[in-house]
Design a protein around this motif. Structure first.
Motif, PDB file in Angstrom:
ATOM      1  N   ASP A   1      -5.422  -7.595 -11.359  1.00  0.00           N
ATOM      2  CA  ASP A   1      -6.070  -8.199 -12.525  1.00  0.00           C
ATOM      3  C   ASP A   1      -6.027  -7.257 -13.720  1.00  0.00           C
ATOM      4  O   ASP A   1      -5.670  -6.083 -13.611  1.00  0.00           O
ATOM      5  CB  ASP A   1      -7.521  -8.581 -12.199  1.00  0.00           C
ATOM      6  N   PHE A   2      -6.444  -7.766 -14.878  1.00  0.00           N
ATOM      7  CA  PHE A   2      -6.278  -7.029 -16.128  1.00  0.00           C
ATOM      8  C   PHE A   2      -7.041  -5.707 -16.136  1.00  0.00           C
ATOM      9  O   PHE A   2      -6.500  -4.665 -16.520  1.00  0.00           O
ATOM     10  CB  PHE A   2      -6.734  -7.896 -17.308  1.00  0.00           C
ATOM     11  N   ILE A   3      -8.300  -5.719 -15.714  1.00  0.00           N
ATOM     12  CA  ILE A   3      -9.119  -4.502 -15.761  1.00  0.00           C
ATOM     13  C   ILE A   3      -8.556  -3.440 -14.822  1.00  0.00           C
ATOM     14  O   ILE A   3      -8.366  -2.271 -15.198  1.00  0.00           O
ATOM     15  CB  ILE A   3     -10.583  -4.823 -15.399  1.00  0.00           C
ATOM     16  N   THR A   4      -8.278  -3.840 -13.592  1.00  0.00           N
ATOM     17  CA  THR A   4      -7.704  -2.903 -12.625  1.00  0.00           C
ATOM     18  C   THR A   4      -6.342  -2.411 -13.089  1.00  0.00           C
ATOM     19  O   THR A   4      -6.010  -1.231 -12.960  1.00  0.00           O
ATOM     20  CB  THR A   4      -7.570  -3.565 -11.243  1.00  0.00           C
ATOM     21  N   GLY A   5      -5.558  -3.318 -13.651  1.00  0.00           N
ATOM     22  CA  GLY A   5      -4.239  -2.943 -14.158  1.00  0.00           C
ATOM     23  C   GLY A   5      -4.330  -1.960 -15.310  1.00  0.00           C
ATOM     24  O   GLY A   5      -3.504  -1.049 -15.431  1.00  0.00           O
TER      25      GLY A   5
ATOM     26  N   TYR B   1       0.842  -1.199   0.000  1.00  0.00           N
ATOM     27  CA  TYR B   1       0.000   0.000   0.000  1.00  0.00           C
ATOM     28  C   TYR B   1       0.879   1.252   0.000  1.00  0.00           C
ATOM     29  O   TYR B   1       0.655   2.192  -0.773  1.00  0.00           O
ATOM     30  CB  TYR B   1      -0.916  -0.021   1.222  1.00  0.00           C
ATOM     31  N   ALA B   2       1.895   1.268   0.850  1.00  0.00           N
ATOM     32  CA  ALA B   2       2.822   2.399   0.900  1.00  0.00           C
ATOM     33  C   ALA B   2       3.576   2.540  -0.417  1.00  0.00           C
ATOM     34  O   ALA B   2       3.814   3.655  -0.898  1.00  0.00           O
ATOM     35  CB  ALA B   2       3.805   2.221   2.056  1.00  0.00           C
ATOM     36  N   SER B   3       3.951   1.401  -1.006  1.00  0.00           N
ATOM     37  CA  SER B   3       4.671   1.420  -2.274  1.00  0.00           C
ATOM     38  C   SER B   3       3.839   2.062  -3.372  1.00  0.00           C
ATOM     39  O   SER B   3       4.325   2.920  -4.128  1.00  0.00           O
ATOM     40  CB  SER B   3       5.053  -0.015  -2.673  1.00  0.00           C
ATOM     41  N   PHE B   4       2.568   1.678  -3.454  1.00  0.00           N
ATOM     42  CA  PHE B   4       1.689   2.235  -4.475  1.00  0.00           C
ATOM     43  C   PHE B   4       1.431   3.722  -4.222  1.00  0.00           C
ATOM     44  O   PHE B   4       1.395   4.528  -5.162  1.00  0.00           O
ATOM     45  CB  PHE B   4       0.365   1.469  -4.507  1.00  0.00           C
ATOM     46  N   ILE B   5       1.247   4.097  -2.949  1.00  0.00           N
ATOM     47  CA  ILE B   5       0.981   5.502  -2.614  1.00  0.00           C
ATOM     48  C   ILE B   5       2.160   6.391  -2.991  1.00  0.00           C
ATOM     49  O   ILE B   5       1.996   7.431  -3.646  1.00  0.00           O
ATOM     50  CB  ILE B   5       0.673   5.650  -1.105  1.00  0.00           C
ATOM     51  N   LEU B   6       3.359   5.999  -2.590  1.00  0.00           N
ATOM     52  CA  LEU B   6       4.541   6.822  -2.835  1.00  0.00           C
ATOM     53  C   LEU B   6       4.865   6.926  -4.321  1.00  0.00           C
ATOM     54  O   LEU B   6       5.276   7.981  -4.809  1.00  0.00           O
ATOM     55  CB  LEU B   6       5.734   6.257  -2.064  1.00  0.00           C
ATOM     56  N   THR B   7       4.658   5.837  -5.050  1.00  0.00           N
ATOM     57  CA  THR B   7       4.902   5.874  -6.494  1.00  0.00           C
ATOM     58  C   THR B   7       3.927   6.818  -7.181  1.00  0.00           C
ATOM     59  O   THR B   7       4.318   7.639  -8.017  1.00  0.00           O
ATOM     60  CB  THR B   7       4.767   4.466  -7.098  1.00  0.00           C
ATOM     61  N   SER B   8       2.640   6.720  -6.822  1.00  0.00           N
ATOM     62  CA  SER B   8       1.628   7.596  -7.416  1.00  0.00           C
ATOM     63  C   SER B   8       1.872   9.054  -7.046  1.00  0.00           C
ATOM     64  O   SER B   8       1.728   9.950  -7.882  1.00  0.00           O
ATOM     65  CB  SER B   8       0.228   7.177  -6.970  1.00  0.00           C
TER      66      SER B   8
ATOM     67  N   LEU C   1      -8.529   2.040  -3.119  1.00  0.00           N
ATOM     68  CA  LEU C   1      -9.523   1.359  -3.946  1.00  0.00           C
ATOM     69  C   LEU C   1      -8.893   0.230  -4.756  1.00  0.00           C
ATOM     70  O   LEU C   1      -9.453  -0.871  -4.867  1.00  0.00           O
ATOM     71  CB  LEU C   1     -10.195   2.365  -4.888  1.00  0.00           C
ATOM     72  N   ILE C   2      -7.733   0.516  -5.332  1.00  0.00           N
ATOM     73  CA  ILE C   2      -7.043  -0.481  -6.158  1.00  0.00           C
ATOM     74  C   ILE C   2      -6.704  -1.723  -5.341  1.00  0.00           C
ATOM     75  O   ILE C   2      -6.849  -2.862  -5.815  1.00  0.00           O
ATOM     76  CB  ILE C   2      -5.752   0.123  -6.762  1.00  0.00           C
ATOM     77  N   LEU C   3      -6.268  -1.533  -4.106  1.00  0.00           N
ATOM     78  CA  LEU C   3      -5.799  -2.644  -3.268  1.00  0.00           C
ATOM     79  C   LEU C   3      -6.801  -3.026  -2.178  1.00  0.00           C
ATOM     80  O   LEU C   3      -6.419  -3.660  -1.191  1.00  0.00           O
ATOM     81  CB  LEU C   3      -4.458  -2.268  -2.614  1.00  0.00           C
ATOM     82  N   ASN C   4      -8.052  -2.654  -2.362  1.00  0.00           N
ATOM     83  CA  ASN C   4      -9.058  -2.891  -1.336  1.00  0.00           C
ATOM     84  C   ASN C   4      -9.131  -4.357  -0.913  1.00  0.00           C
ATOM     85  O   ASN C   4      -9.045  -4.700   0.265  1.00  0.00           O
ATOM     86  CB  ASN C   4     -10.426  -2.419  -1.822  1.00  0.00           C
ATOM     87  N   GLY C   5      -9.300  -5.248  -1.882  1.00  0.00           N
ATOM     88  CA  GLY C   5      -9.385  -6.677  -1.575  1.00  0.00           C
ATOM     89  C   GLY C   5      -8.102  -7.229  -0.988  1.00  0.00           C
ATOM     90  O   GLY C   5      -8.126  -8.045  -0.055  1.00  0.00           O
TER      91      GLY C   5
END
Length: 330
Positions: A186-190, A106-113, A162-166
């Motif tokens: 998954d493909f759609i989310t990606g 989660y931190a990785s995705f946040i900092l990259t974005s 939202l992306i990593l909710n599950g």
């Protein structure tokens, strides 16, 4: 699970559920540990220098430098928090538990974005400064920039939630064995993620910098056209050519570095595959993505003369002297 003789397990006490350690050459593993540790230290040091410089010297408290500060903070956290944990993953085993696994990604995705968002804001700032300089002081104020920076971070936190909710609800849902930390998009989310985090930002950056380049060249040519003296013509031509090359080189560095660092990470989504951050993939894709955090201070700060001057004042500890924050740095 049948355990072959000589196979090392991440958790030997869990014979039937533990992950196996990948076969690695000791010399190559040590080299990777040293190389990646140096990259992590360099990322922390460079971005910390940017943070100290902009925060300490009052003369640097400008809207543009505030954007550089936000970028440096995100990149500093990448080097301080994310890179050391990625180094641990080289061994092929995750020992920090499922909670830390979820928080790490989660931190990785946040900092990259957030880093990408800051790059876009910087390109917008430069676009307004070059293409509309008369209205720049009224359009781009410290208050507005602070609001934009806060919105950038807030959007990154909300969007990646939202992306990593599950995944955040069940961080071990994609693990095939105990001792693994894997997230699969998954493909759609990606496809949505690659559009918002890669394609859209790079399009915006290219369009804005191309506009800046065109305006800068036109301004140089306009100045050249007003020079009538033949004796000065050669000097003006040389200046114009130098300015054109400098503008083109800056644009090229920004775009090429962004593409080199981000393309391998988003390649699975671009190719229509599920995006998996497994151990093998993280060695190349994720680390190349993280290297962008090390290069950002070089691209956006090292080209500024004030940064070189602030480094000297910081390293020599002159910033600890009374009144040093009011020193002329520009």
């Amino acid at each position: 699970m049948d355990i072959q003789e000589g196979v090392e397990l991440c958790f030997p006490q869990l014979l039937n559920t533990s992950c196996r350690k990948p076969m690695q050459h000791r010399a190559e593993t040590i080299f990777l540990y040293i190389l990646l540790s140096l990259i992590s230290l360099l990322t922390v040091a460079l971005n910390l220098l940017v943070i100290i410089s902009i925060s300490h010297f009052r003369q640097l408290h400008t809207p543009t430098n505030l954007l550089l500060l936000s970028l440096a903070v995100s990149d500093f956290l990448v080097g301080l928090l994310l890179m050391p944990i990625q180094i641990l993953l080289i061994g092929g085993c995750w020992f920090l538990g499922t909670l830390i696994c979820g928080l790490f990604y989660y931190a990785s995705f946040i900092l990259t974005s957030a880093s990408v968002g800051n790059m876009v804001l910087i390109s917008v700032d430069r676009y307004v400064a070059i293409c509309n300089p008369l209205h720049y002081p009224t359009k781009v104020t410290l208050t507005r920039v602070k609001i934009c920076v806060c919105l950038c971070w807030a959007f990154s936190v909300f969007y990646n939630g939202l992306i990593l909710n599950g995944f955040l609800k069940h961080p071990d849902r994609y693990n095939s064995c105990y001792g693994e930390c894997v997230v699969v998009i998954d493909f759609i989310t990606g496809a949505v993620d690659v559009t918002l985090t890669f394609i859209a930002p790079i399009v915006i950056i290219i369009v804005l910098y191309m506009r800046v380049f065109v305006v800068a060249v036109s301004q140089v040519r306009a100045m050249r056209s007003h020079i009538a003296a033949v004796t000065l013509q050669g000097s003006v031509n040389a200046t114009a050519r130098t300015s054109e090359r400098k503008a083109a080189r800056t644009l090229g560095v920004v775009v090429v570095v962004f593409l080199i660092c981000f393309c391998p990470y988003f390649y699975p989504s671009l190719a229509g595959q599920d995006m998996s951050t497994s151990v093998a993939f993280s060695i190349f894709g994720v680390w190349l993505l993280y290297c962008n955090s090390c290069l950002n201070p070089v691209i956006y700060a090292f080209f500024y003369p004030w940064f070189r001057k602030s480094i000297k004042l910081t390293v020599t500890l002159k910033i600890l002297q009374p009144g040093s924050c009011d020193v002329s740095i520009l």
